[in-house]
Design a protein around this motif. Structure first.
Motif, mmCIF file in Angstrom:
data_model
loop_
_atom_site.group_PDB
_atom_site.id
_atom_site.type_symbol
_atom_site.label_atom_id
_atom_site.label_comp_id
_atom_site.label_asym_id
_atom_site.label_seq_id
_atom_site.Cartn_x
_atom_site.Cartn_y
_atom_site.Cartn_z
ATOM 1 N N GLN A 125 0.452 -1.209 0.191
ATOM 2 C CA GLN A 125 -0.290 0.017 -0.122
ATOM 3 C C GLN A 125 0.879 1.388 0.076
ATOM 4 O O GLN A 125 0.647 2.526 -0.618
ATOM 5 N N GLN A 126 1.982 0.901 0.119
ATOM 6 C CA GLN A 126 2.969 2.370 0.168
ATOM 7 C C GLN A 126 3.476 2.346 -0.758
ATOM 8 O O GLN A 126 3.525 3.988 -1.178
ATOM 9 N N ASP A 127 3.898 1.449 -1.389
ATOM 10 C CA ASP A 127 3.641 1.833 -3.366
ATOM 11 C C ASP A 127 2.784 2.331 -3.602
ATOM 12 O O ASP A 127 2.931 3.297 -5.032
ATOM 13 N N PHE A 128 1.530 2.372 -3.998
ATOM 14 C CA PHE A 128 0.280 2.804 -4.068
ATOM 15 C C PHE A 128 0.270 4.294 -3.268
ATOM 16 O O PHE A 128 -0.172 5.212 -4.622
ATOM 17 N N ASN A 129 0.566 4.222 -2.166
ATOM 18 C CA ASN A 129 0.335 6.198 -1.234
ATOM 19 C C ASN A 129 1.310 6.779 -2.266
ATOM 20 O O ASN A 129 1.018 7.574 -2.568
ATOM 21 N N MET A 130 2.221 5.990 -2.943
ATOM 22 C CA MET A 130 3.843 7.379 -3.604
ATOM 23 C C MET A 130 3.407 7.606 -4.930
ATOM 24 O O MET A 130 2.955 9.194 -5.296
ATOM 25 N N PHE A 131 2.068 6.505 -5.448
ATOM 26 C CA PHE A 131 1.832 7.059 -7.023
ATOM 27 C C PHE A 131 0.299 8.311 -6.257
ATOM 28 O O PHE A 131 0.780 8.902 -6.745
ATOM 29 N N ALA A 132 -0.216 8.099 -5.401
ATOM 30 C CA ALA A 132 -1.620 8.326 -5.444
ATOM 31 C C ALA A 132 -0.674 10.027 -5.115
ATOM 32 O O ALA A 132 -1.845 10.780 -5.624
ATOM 33 N N MET A 133 0.205 10.313 -4.210
ATOM 34 C CA MET A 133 0.078 11.348 -3.655
ATOM 35 C C MET A 133 0.764 12.363 -5.476
ATOM 36 O O MET A 133 0.541 13.681 -5.608
ATOM 37 N N ALA A 134 1.438 11.667 -5.992
ATOM 38 C CA ALA A 134 2.592 11.797 -7.497
ATOM 39 C C ALA A 134 1.229 12.331 -8.278
ATOM 40 O O ALA A 134 1.625 13.882 -8.920
ATOM 41 N N ARG B 63 -5.129 11.915 -14.684
ATOM 42 C CA ARG B 63 -6.828 11.709 -14.595
ATOM 43 C C ARG B 63 -7.257 9.872 -14.274
ATOM 44 O O ARG B 63 -8.126 9.947 -15.506
ATOM 45 N N ILE B 64 -6.103 9.613 -15.070
ATOM 46 C CA ILE B 64 -6.570 8.266 -15.646
ATOM 47 C C ILE B 64 -5.647 7.462 -15.162
ATOM 48 O O ILE B 64 -6.693 6.810 -14.415
ATOM 49 N N ALA B 65 -4.462 7.265 -14.283
ATOM 50 C CA ALA B 65 -4.025 6.497 -13.056
ATOM 51 C C ALA B 65 -5.057 6.453 -11.214
ATOM 52 O O ALA B 65 -4.702 5.622 -11.181
ATOM 53 N N LEU B 66 -4.844 8.164 -12.111
ATOM 54 C CA LEU B 66 -4.809 8.156 -10.174
ATOM 55 C C LEU B 66 -6.075 7.384 -10.255
ATOM 56 O O LEU B 66 -6.276 7.047 -8.787
ATOM 57 N N PRO B 67 -7.291 7.699 -10.465
ATOM 58 C CA PRO B 67 -8.743 6.277 -9.975
ATOM 59 C C PRO B 67 -8.645 5.047 -9.556
ATOM 60 O O PRO B 67 -9.125 4.301 -9.238
ATOM 61 N N ARG B 68 -7.045 4.604 -10.054
ATOM 62 C CA ARG B 68 -7.137 3.152 -10.353
ATOM 63 C C ARG B 68 -6.441 2.989 -9.571
ATOM 64 O O ARG B 68 -6.800 1.520 -8.077
ATOM 65 N N VAL B 69 -5.446 3.940 -9.119
ATOM 66 C CA VAL B 69 -4.710 3.368 -8.055
ATOM 67 C C VAL B 69 -5.311 3.610 -6.360
ATOM 68 O O VAL B 69 -5.325 3.013 -5.042
ATOM 69 N N PHE B 70 -6.019 4.847 -6.403
ATOM 70 C CA PHE B 70 -7.166 4.500 -5.198
ATOM 71 C C PHE B 70 -7.562 3.432 -4.766
ATOM 72 O O PHE B 70 -8.581 3.563 -4.004
ATOM 73 N N GLN B 71 -8.537 3.175 -6.174
ATOM 74 C CA GLN B 71 -9.320 1.869 -6.125
ATOM 75 C C GLN B 71 -8.620 0.731 -5.959
ATOM 76 O O GLN B 71 -9.745 -0.021 -4.594
ATOM 77 N N GLU B 72 -7.525 0.948 -5.715
ATOM 78 C CA GLU B 72 -6.809 0.092 -5.018
ATOM 79 C C GLU B 72 -6.368 -0.337 -4.171
ATOM 80 O O GLU B 72 -6.568 -1.723 -3.306
#
Length: 327
Positions: A275-284, A291-300
């Motif tokens: 989840q920390q890997d995904f949080n790094m991407f979520a913040m960046a 607007r393409i990857a961000l919803p997928r990251v938060f969904q995961e």
């Protein structure tokens, strides 16, 4: 891999070690504890109790010499420094492990004394305690690395210590080389060097991002090293006076590609603390208004929040919740 076996969109097999999601959530989010893993929680609880034998038993499923995240959970426990010294002196069989834990704890304990303030705002007493603790850490981590030359985690902590003690580029580059000889694709080592290359430490503008790009270009599909791209852009945002500095099409595209080639790729392996890997991407991605990857990251993530890297912000939990709503 999962994507090939079950197909995109299929439900992932349940993790038998996953901690249950807390029932009480705020804004649909919760703070991840112990990497979301019951085995890591047992390790943390043993450390909180100051029980060295229980710590050794609970650490058996992991390799503390290679797993930075598990080691971090252990050494983040307040009070470890009060009892780990006895293990260093008395447990000859597990001396290297005790030295590693103690050294890593003293690095963190030293930074706690220094605080995250800019250097000009750190008091003389804070500097003194900071250096005293880092000197202990240096001695212990170097001995641990000598006893277990295959380990990489001591070198990550020595990079942090070397940066704090201003040991200079030659020393720190030697430590970087030592770490990368053990694992050329280790994410945490690369993240340490991205921090080191920031202008507030020892680098020049653009140097860290160039390093991150070169590193990620060598990574195979699905490797978590893609997070180095996210963190390099976050570090640029920290350094910049323009808080919308990441909202360019070029940066959005680069972050999208990095996410799709790493954490969103079917070959990505979800280990404790993924989840920390995904949080790094979520913040960046949120800072870049992507607007393409961000919803997928938060969904995961399903609401899982980790303080790193959001603590770069003044109100990290509030900003996570806002970014999640906006996504």
């Amino acid at each position: 891999m999962f994507g090939k076996l079950f197909g995109r969109g299929a439900q992932r097999p349940a993790d038998p070690h996953a901690l249950p999601v807390p029932r009480t959530q705020k804004d649909g989010m919760y703070t991840l504890r112990a990497l979301g893993d019951a085995r890591v929680l047992a390790l943390v609880e043993a450390a909180e109790a100051g029980d060295w034998r229980a710590v050794r038993a609970a650490s058996a499923p992991f390799d503390l010499g290679r797993d930075h995240q598990v080691l971090a959970e252990l050494t983040d426990v307040d009070g470890v420094q009060d009892w780990i010294g006895r293990a260093v002196e008395e447990d000859k069989e597990h001396r290297a492990t005790a030295l590693l834990i103690s050294g890593a704890r003293h690095v963190l304990w030293g930074w706690e004394a220094r605080t995250s303030a800019r250097a000009v705002n750190v008091t003389r007493d804070q500097w003194r305690v900071f250096h005293e603790r880092l000197e202990i850490a240096e001695e212990q981590l170097l001995e641990a690395a000598e006893l277990r030359p295959e380990w990489i985690t001591p070198w990550r902590r020595l990079l942090t210590s070397g940066r704090g003690m201003s040991l200079g580029t030659a020393v720190n580059e030697t430590r970087l080389d030592a770490a990368l000889r053990r694992d050329p694709l280790d994410l945490e080592i690369h993240l340490e060097w991205v921090s080191y290359l920031q202008p507030r430490w020892s680098g020049e503008p653009g140097q860290a991002l160039a390093f991150a790009r070169e590193a990620f270009a060598r990574a195979p599909e699905g490797h978590r090293l893609g997070c180095v791209i996210a963190m390099a852009h976050i570090e640029d945002w920290v350094e910049s006076e323009r808080k919308n500095c990441l909202t360019t099409p070029e940066i959005q595209d680069e972050l999208l590609e990095a996410a799709e080639r790493s954490v969103l790729h079917p070959a990505y392996v979800r280990r404790p603390g993924w989840q920390q890997d995904f949080n790094m991407f979520a913040m960046a991605l949120s800072l870049a208004a992507e607007r393409i990857a961000l919803p997928r990251v938060f969904q995961e993530l399903s609401g899982a929040y980790t303080s790193w890297p959001w603590r770069y912000m003044a109100q990290p939990e509030k900003m996570y919740a806002r970014a999640r709503r906006n996504a």
